[in-house]
Design an enzyme around this catalytic site. Structure first.
Site, mmCIF file in Angstrom:
data_model
loop_
_atom_site.group_PDB
_atom_site.id
_atom_site.type_symbol
_atom_site.label_atom_id
_atom_site.label_comp_id
_atom_site.label_asym_id
_atom_site.label_seq_id
_atom_site.Cartn_x
_atom_site.Cartn_y
_atom_site.Cartn_z
ATOM 1 N N CYS A 287 0.845 -1.191 0.000
ATOM 2 C CA CYS A 287 0.000 0.000 0.000
ATOM 3 C C CYS A 287 0.880 1.240 0.000
ATOM 4 O O CYS A 287 1.992 1.243 0.516
ATOM 5 C CB CYS A 287 -0.965 0.000 1.181
ATOM 6 S SG CYS A 287 -0.206 -0.219 2.799
ATOM 7 N N SER B 299 3.056 -2.289 4.131
ATOM 8 C CA SER B 299 3.107 -0.847 3.902
ATOM 9 C C SER B 299 4.347 -0.463 3.114
ATOM 10 O O SER B 299 5.379 -1.137 3.180
ATOM 11 C CB SER B 299 3.130 -0.101 5.237
ATOM 12 O OG SER B 299 4.412 -0.191 5.843
ATOM 13 N N ASP B 300 4.235 0.653 2.378
ATOM 14 C CA ASP B 300 5.452 1.305 1.924
ATOM 15 C C ASP B 300 6.181 1.780 3.170
ATOM 16 O O ASP B 300 5.606 1.897 4.258
ATOM 17 C CB ASP B 300 5.127 2.471 0.986
ATOM 18 C CG ASP B 300 6.247 2.756 0.000
ATOM 19 O OD1 ASP B 300 7.405 2.390 0.299
ATOM 20 O OD2 ASP B 300 5.976 3.354 -1.055
ATOM 21 N N TRP B 301 7.450 2.078 3.034
ATOM 22 C CA TRP B 301 8.310 2.319 4.187
ATOM 23 C C TRP B 301 7.906 3.620 4.902
ATOM 24 O O TRP B 301 8.083 4.708 4.369
ATOM 25 C CB TRP B 301 9.756 2.343 3.749
ATOM 26 C CG TRP B 301 10.420 1.003 3.767
ATOM 27 C CD1 TRP B 301 11.666 0.728 4.271
ATOM 28 C CD2 TRP B 301 9.916 -0.254 3.289
ATOM 29 N NE1 TRP B 301 11.945 -0.627 4.146
ATOM 30 C CE2 TRP B 301 10.889 -1.248 3.548
ATOM 31 C CE3 TRP B 301 8.721 -0.652 2.690
ATOM 32 C CZ2 TRP B 301 10.715 -2.590 3.221
ATOM 33 C CZ3 TRP B 301 8.535 -1.990 2.362
ATOM 34 C CH2 TRP B 301 9.528 -2.939 2.629
#
Length: 604
Positions: free
Chosen positions: A237, A269-271
């Site tokens: 995401c 998640s993206d970072w």
């Protein structure tokens, strides 16, 4: 490409999208939790993942749902549960090859995803995905952070070069299936990204996208639907918000993913993209650490939600054959991961060269049809070839950010040209070089040459969108000067992350080839194409406009209003070739355009 062909392609994309995303116009997140029922009763023990989950402590389950915070050597890591045969997940970039910054030069720098998409060729995609995945596996990574699937909305998008879809959902859906299957056949978990509407870098950490349900479903979701159909194990995401809600806690968009699209893998998640304890919305794993998904916060959520998220991660591991019950007979121990291992090979370098050549798009070959170049017989008079541009001696071969890979060594185009086209190489050309810093001097030198090859370039990187579509660095002025002086004897080779403006110099040049971001094998792939030893089989995956902002988008449409404000997808479905077709206009070069040495190419 004829406009009628564009109509066929867009209808195919819309119909595919409509079938895959059929349902109410509103995005309903209620379906996101339907599979909680799988955890009830005997169903919890159906497979290896369920059996492992049943033996896990609370702390062990939580360890699957966030990173350790360590980012070396891989960009994301989870803790192993050795007593149950659950390995650590080693998540790593990127979509153009495995990026291990601590050990540069130990993996292949492949052509970018948008470049390989220009092959329009499923076997090439399959070979590319398998070869990259094998390098990931040999370096100890088991989660491949790719493919990037966001459909190109604006040609200025800074990460457009990372995405496999180009500007068409049908193209993206077609190419992602063989890619996912090839990657996961190597025992990796593929991670499709970035869900959803992550189409710009400007304010990407805060911007909110305003989009119609139809546009979302028909244009931007189908490549992800195809990835799910192919069995992708994870989806990332994105940073941005959709309708004011963060992507990684958006019950509507994650509900679409879980419900109508039927995604059963885990959402990571993206970072740094997590803003709350978001399990109830459909998030499963936070990277790179556990700011929100940690033992303290997760102790307060329903246990079934915790178990469901952990089960999704375990099922992806099971599908990739990563779960290894301790002491199981006939199961050899896994070698320890070694990110320092040099995983390049002659075979991979050959494949990178073949892919770069196949993806090369012959935009123009007019007049005298200079291409392919003919070698001169030994007894024939020599010809003079002037090579112009700093790309010839300091080549740009890839993009920046998480898609960056540092190759071991890059042959310069000038060296490759001298080796294979020079007099000593049997090509019959006396080759000279001009950096092109002084456009007038270069044009004067071009007047004296039998043939001129201009190598021009522009780059792109994660974190910032392109300011405009010019080549920059004085190259546009250089090309205008040379085109005016020796246009009918001029070949232009472009290394770019996507579309660039080619007017007014294009009309005066004899031949133009577009190589995308071709990777470490750029030089020899270029010469292969120039000599006709490889056919330039590429077809553009994005339209090339005539002028900057040809569709007259407002600031509200791109890049949005105010810092971290809203970007409005008011154009709906009319992006790329759909806009040109709707208005009866022609771009500089059409989506799907590409000539061949045997004549023009058209889709039937």
């Amino acid at each position: 490409m004829a406009r009628g062909v564009a109509v066929v392609l867009v209808l195919a994309g819309v119909l595919d999208g409509a079938a895959a995303l059929d349902g109410a116009a509103a995005l309903d997140g209620a379906a996101a939790l339907d599979d909680v029922a799988l955890l009830d009763g005997a169903a919890a023990l159906d497979g290896a993942a369920e059996r492992v989950l049943a033996q896990m402590s609370f702390s062990e389950k939580v360890s699957l749902l966030h990173g350790t915070g360590a980012t070396e050597p891989y960009v994301g890591n989870t803790r192993a549960v050795e007593r149950l045969g659950v390995p650590a997940l080693a998540l790593n970039d990127g979509p153009q090859g495995i990026r291990v910054d601590r050990f540069p030069g130990t993996s292949t720098q492949w052509p970018s995803a948008l470049t390989v998409a220009a092959t329009w060729h499923e076997p090439s995609i399959r070979a590319w995905g398998a070869a990259m995945a094998a390098e990931f596996r040999r370096k100890g990574a088991n989660v491949f952070l790719g493919p990037g699937l966001n459909v190109a909305r604006s040609p200025l998008g800074g990460r457009g070069f990372e995405y496999l879809s180009g500007e068409d959902p049908y193209l993206g859906a077609t190419l992602v299936r063989p890619f996912i299957r090839a990657v996961q056949a190597e025992g990796l978990i593929a991670c499709a990204k970035h869900w959803l509407l992550n189409n710009q870098e400007t304010d990407r950490l805060t911007v909110s996208v305003k989009v119609s349900a139809r546009t979302l479903r028909e244009l931007y979701a189908p490549p992800f639907a195809a990835a799910i159909e192919a069995g992708v194990g994870s989806i990332m995401c994105s940073y941005n918000r959709v309708g004011g809600e963060w992507s990684c806690e958006n019950a509507r968009t994650l509900g679409l993913l879980r419900g109508e699209l039927g995604f059963g893998g885990f959402v990571v998640s993206d970072w740094g993209a997590v803003h709350s304890t978001s399990l109830s919305a459909g998030l499963d794993q936070e990277m790179p650490g556990g700011v929100f998904l940690n033992e303290s916060s997760l102790a307060r959520v329903p246990r079934k939600l915790l178990d469901l998220a952990a089960l999704r991660v375990l099922r992806a591991m099971e599908s990739a054959k990563l779960l290894r019950p301790p002491g199981a007979l006939g199961v050899p121990p896994e070698p320890p991961p070694d990110a320092s291992r040099n995983v390049t090979s002659d075979a991979n370098r050959r494949l990178a060269r073949q892919l770069a050549a196949r993806a090369t798009v012959l935009l123009k070959n007019d007049g005298r049809r200079l291409l392919p170049l003919a070698r001169t017989a030994a007894a024939a008079p020599t010809r003079t070839l002037l090579v112009v541009g700093r790309q010839a001696i300091a080549p740009l071969t890839g993009g920046g950010g998480s898609g960056a890979v540092v190759p071991a060594a890059v042959v310069t185009p000038l060296d490759a040209l001298r080796e294979r086209l020079g007099v000593d190489g049997g090509g019959g050309f006396v080759i000279s070089y001009d950096a092109g810093d002084d456009a007038r001097a270069a044009a004067e030198a071009a007047c004296r040459a039998d043939l001129v090859l201009v190598l021009a370039r522009c780059g792109s990187t994660e974190g910032t969108d392109r300011a405009d579509l010019r080549l920059g660095e004085g190259q546009d002025e250089l090309l205008r000067a040379i085109a005016a002086a020796a246009g009918e004897r001029t070949i232009v080779a472009l290394v770019t992350p996507g579309a660039v403006l080619t007017a007014p110099w294009a009309a005066q040049t004899a031949a133009i080839i577009a190589l995308g971001l071709p990777g470490e094998a750029h030089a020899h792939a270029l010469v292969d194409v120039l000599l006709g030893e490889a056919e330039p089989a590429g077809r553009l995956a994005v339209s090339w406009p005539n002028v900057h902002n040809e569709a007259n988008w407002t600031a509200a449409q791109f890049p949005g209003t105010g810092a971290g404000g809203t970007v409005e997808y008011a154009e709906g479905l009319l992006t790329g070739y759909r806009w040109y077709d709707a208005l009866g206009l022609a771009p500089a070069f059409s989506f799907g355009h590409g000539l061949s040495y045997g004549g023009p190419f058209e889709y039937a």
